[in-house]
Each structure stands twice: as structure tokens, then as C-alpha cells.
Design a protein around this motif. Structure first.
Motif, PDB file in Angstrom:
ATOM      1  N   CYS A 134       0.842  -1.205   0.000  1.00 32.58           N
ATOM      2  CA  CYS A 134       0.000   0.000   0.000  1.00 32.58           C
ATOM      3  C   CYS A 134       0.877   1.254   0.000  1.00 32.58           C
ATOM      4  O   CYS A 134       0.624   2.206  -0.731  1.00 32.58           O
ATOM      5  N   MET A 135       1.905   1.227   0.803  1.00 36.66           N
ATOM      6  CA  MET A 135       2.807   2.371   0.937  1.00 36.66           C
ATOM      7  C   MET A 135       3.611   2.573  -0.346  1.00 36.66           C
ATOM      8  O   MET A 135       3.773   3.699  -0.826  1.00 36.66           O
ATOM      9  N   THR A 136       4.099   1.495  -0.909  1.00 39.59           N
ATOM     10  CA  THR A 136       4.883   1.558  -2.143  1.00 39.59           C
ATOM     11  C   THR A 136       4.042   2.071  -3.304  1.00 39.59           C
ATOM     12  O   THR A 136       4.534   2.829  -4.136  1.00 39.59           O
ATOM     13  N   ALA A 137       2.775   1.682  -3.342  1.00 41.86           N
ATOM     14  CA  ALA A 137       1.897   2.048  -4.451  1.00 41.86           C
ATOM     15  C   ALA A 137       1.406   3.488  -4.397  1.00 41.86           C
ATOM     16  O   ALA A 137       1.037   4.048  -5.431  1.00 41.86           O
ATOM     17  N   CYS A 138       1.407   4.097  -3.228  1.00 43.49           N
ATOM     18  CA  CYS A 138       0.848   5.441  -3.085  1.00 43.49           C
ATOM     19  C   CYS A 138       1.633   6.457  -3.917  1.00 43.49           C
ATOM     20  O   CYS A 138       2.818   6.678  -3.686  1.00 43.49           O
ATOM     21  N   PRO A 139       0.969   7.099  -4.880  1.00 47.73           N
ATOM     22  CA  PRO A 139       1.684   8.023  -5.762  1.00 47.73           C
ATOM     23  C   PRO A 139       2.030   9.369  -5.122  1.00 47.73           C
ATOM     24  O   PRO A 139       2.825  10.127  -5.682  1.00 47.73           O
ATOM     25  N   VAL A 140       1.447   9.680  -3.954  1.00 51.20           N
ATOM     26  CA  VAL A 140       1.710  10.981  -3.328  1.00 51.20           C
ATOM     27  C   VAL A 140       2.401  10.855  -1.971  1.00 51.20           C
ATOM     28  O   VAL A 140       2.488  11.819  -1.217  1.00 51.20           O
ATOM     29  N   ASP A 141       2.876   9.654  -1.637  1.00 53.43           N
ATOM     30  CA  ASP A 141       3.587   9.420  -0.374  1.00 53.43           C
ATOM     31  C   ASP A 141       2.730   9.766   0.852  1.00 53.43           C
ATOM     32  O   ASP A 141       3.197  10.360   1.808  1.00 53.43           O
ATOM     33  N   ALA A 142       1.446   9.376   0.797  1.00 52.36           N
ATOM     34  CA  ALA A 142       0.537   9.662   1.901  1.00 52.36           C
ATOM     35  C   ALA A 142       0.598   8.599   3.002  1.00 52.36           C
ATOM     36  O   ALA A 142       0.093   8.813   4.098  1.00 52.36           O
TER      37      ALA A 142
ATOM     38  N   GLY B 243      -7.098  10.370  -2.237  1.00 56.00           N
ATOM     39  CA  GLY B 243      -8.245   9.480  -2.428  1.00 56.00           C
ATOM     40  C   GLY B 243      -8.250   8.721  -3.730  1.00 56.00           C
ATOM     41  O   GLY B 243      -9.316   8.340  -4.225  1.00 56.00           O
ATOM     42  N   CYS B 244      -7.106   8.474  -4.306  1.00 58.32           N
ATOM     43  CA  CYS B 244      -7.032   7.790  -5.610  1.00 58.32           C
ATOM     44  C   CYS B 244      -7.334   6.294  -5.509  1.00 58.32           C
ATOM     45  O   CYS B 244      -7.612   5.650  -6.511  1.00 58.32           O
TER      46      CYS B 244
ATOM     47  N   ALA C  43      -3.588  -2.197  -4.169  1.00 53.07           N
ATOM     48  CA  ALA C  43      -2.277  -2.808  -3.915  1.00 53.07           C
ATOM     49  C   ALA C  43      -2.279  -3.743  -2.712  1.00 53.07           C
ATOM     50  O   ALA C  43      -1.522  -4.709  -2.685  1.00 53.07           O
ATOM     51  N   CYS C  44      -3.124  -3.478  -1.719  1.00 59.74           N
ATOM     52  CA  CYS C  44      -3.135  -4.312  -0.511  1.00 59.74           C
ATOM     53  C   CYS C  44      -3.694  -5.696  -0.832  1.00 59.74           C
ATOM     54  O   CYS C  44      -4.857  -5.826  -1.214  1.00 59.74           O
ATOM     55  N   PRO C  45      -2.887  -6.738  -0.676  1.00 60.24           N
ATOM     56  CA  PRO C  45      -3.359  -8.087  -1.013  1.00 60.24           C
ATOM     57  C   PRO C  45      -4.368  -8.640  -0.012  1.00 60.24           C
ATOM     58  O   PRO C  45      -4.990  -9.661  -0.265  1.00 60.24           O
ATOM     59  N   PHE C  46      -4.548  -7.954   1.109  1.00 61.38           N
ATOM     60  CA  PHE C  46      -5.431  -8.465   2.158  1.00 61.38           C
ATOM     61  C   PHE C  46      -6.712  -7.656   2.320  1.00 61.38           C
ATOM     62  O   PHE C  46      -7.546  -7.969   3.152  1.00 61.38           O
ATOM     63  N   GLY C  47      -6.851  -6.580   1.549  1.00 59.96           N
ATOM     64  CA  GLY C  47      -8.078  -5.796   1.598  1.00 59.96           C
ATOM     65  C   GLY C  47      -8.300  -5.030   2.884  1.00 59.96           C
ATOM     66  O   GLY C  47      -9.438  -4.828   3.298  1.00 59.96           O
ATOM     67  N   THR C  48      -7.226  -4.576   3.507  1.00 67.65           N
ATOM     68  CA  THR C  48      -7.379  -3.899   4.800  1.00 67.65           C
ATOM     69  C   THR C  48      -7.196  -2.390   4.731  1.00 67.65           C
ATOM     70  O   THR C  48      -7.165  -1.729   5.759  1.00 67.65           O
ATOM     71  N   VAL C  49      -7.080  -1.846   3.516  1.00 69.92           N
ATOM     72  CA  VAL C  49      -7.073  -0.395   3.329  1.00 69.92           C
ATOM     73  C   VAL C  49      -8.425  -0.071   2.696  1.00 69.92           C
ATOM     74  O   VAL C  49      -8.786  -0.647   1.670  1.00 69.92           O
ATOM     75  N   ASN C  50      -9.172   0.826   3.325  1.00 70.73           N
ATOM     76  CA  ASN C  50     -10.533   1.089   2.873  1.00 70.73           C
ATOM     77  C   ASN C  50     -10.760   2.555   2.530  1.00 70.73           C
ATOM     78  O   ASN C  50     -10.278   3.444   3.227  1.00 70.73           O
TER      79      ASN C  50
END
Length: 159
Positions: free
Chosen positions: A61-69, A88-89, A95-102
Motif C-alpha cells: 500500500c505504501m509503495t503504491a501510493c503516488p503521493v507518499d501519503a 483518495g485515488c 495494492a493491498c493483497p489483504f483488503g485492509t485499506v478502505n
């Protein structure tokens, strides 16, 4: 030493106290739809299992974030969403393989477990000890695989 949430699915009664505590801690209301931890109901197996971000060592999730949020909290090691930076992109949710970012429609931002700054409300609220905050001697994908193996009671095809 850093700590992490440890979930013992065998101790969960499905009381939802973890979800209520999380929503109150993060939003000031008792509303399980706002919780960053969810209790899944495996009806056929008669089990309830709490599930939240495992704070992966290799946080996609962190690696995928395009704005370093999403950044690492130096105190807890949690991967924390900085709402003032998040656009909010939803790339992190994919990217999260476990679905824990909502994604949260009301804010137009994403949310995930941040370990409550080192005092997780879910662990404090759990009456059975199904959720504890313990020294992190192993985390991430290996932890999730081990957890999945413990809850997998279904026979495999061809077995």
C-alpha cells in the motif's frame, strides 16, 4: 522492540467490542461501519475472526501510493495514512493483497489501522484476549499465511 497486533481466532466470540472501540477511538462514535478492524463471520464453520492490517514489512500500500501519503510511524512502525496528503485515488486499496485499506466516502480519503499510536483500542477492548498487542518477532506476509493456515479447515479438491 516494536509491537504488533496478534489475533487468536480461537478466542473470538464475535462480540464486536474491537470494532466499537476502533470506531470510537478514530471517529468518536460507536459505529462498526467506521471501524478499521472487522470481525468476519464464517457461518458454515461457526467461527468469528477479527481481521485488520498486519503492518506488512513490505507494505505494498505504501509503495503504491503516488503521493507518499502512507508513511512509517517511527514509534510504532505502523504504516499510517496522512489524510492531509491523501488524494483518495484508491491505488493503495488495490495494492493491498489483504483488503485492509478502505476508502471512506465521507472524507474522500482512505483509512487503515495505525495501531492507535501504540495503544490499540481494539486490543484494550477485547474481553477474551483474542486481540493482543505483543512484541513483534514476525510480521507481514508470513504472519498472514500462518493465520490463514490456522483458519483453513476446508478440504482441498483432489485431496
Amino acid at each position: 522492540m516494536q509491537k504488533s497486533l496478534h489475533i487468536d481466532p480461537n478466542k473470538c466470540t464475535g462480540c464486536l467490542q474491537c470494532e466499537m472501540a476502533c470506531s470510537y477511538e478514530n471517529h468518536g462514535v460507536f459505529n462498526i461501519s467506521k471501524s478499521r478492524i472487522k470481525v468476519f463471520n464464517f457461518e458454515h464453520a461457526g467461527r468469528k475472526v477479527p481481521y485488520t492490517c498486519t503492518q506488512c514489512a513490505e507494505a505494498w500500500c505504501m509503495t503504491a501510493c503516488p503521493v507518499d501519503a502512507i508513511r512509517i510511524d517511527g514509534k510504532t512502525g505502523a504504516k499510517v495514512v496522512h489524510e492531509d496528503v491523501c488524494v483518495g485515488c484508491k491505488v493503495c486499496t488495490i495494492a493491498c493483497p489483504f483488503g485492509t485499506v478502505n476508502y471512506v466516502v465521507a472524507t474522500g480519503k482512505v483509512q487503515k489501522c495505525d495501531l492507535c499510536g501504540g495503544e490499540p483500542a481494539c486490543a484494550d477492548a477485547c474481553p477474551t484476549g483474542a486481540i493482543t498487542y505483543v512484541a513483534a518477532d514476525w510480521t507481514g506476509l508470513d504472519k498472514m499465511r500462518a493465520w490463514a493456515g490456522k483458519t483453513d479447515t476446508q478440504p482441498r479438491a483432489g485431496a
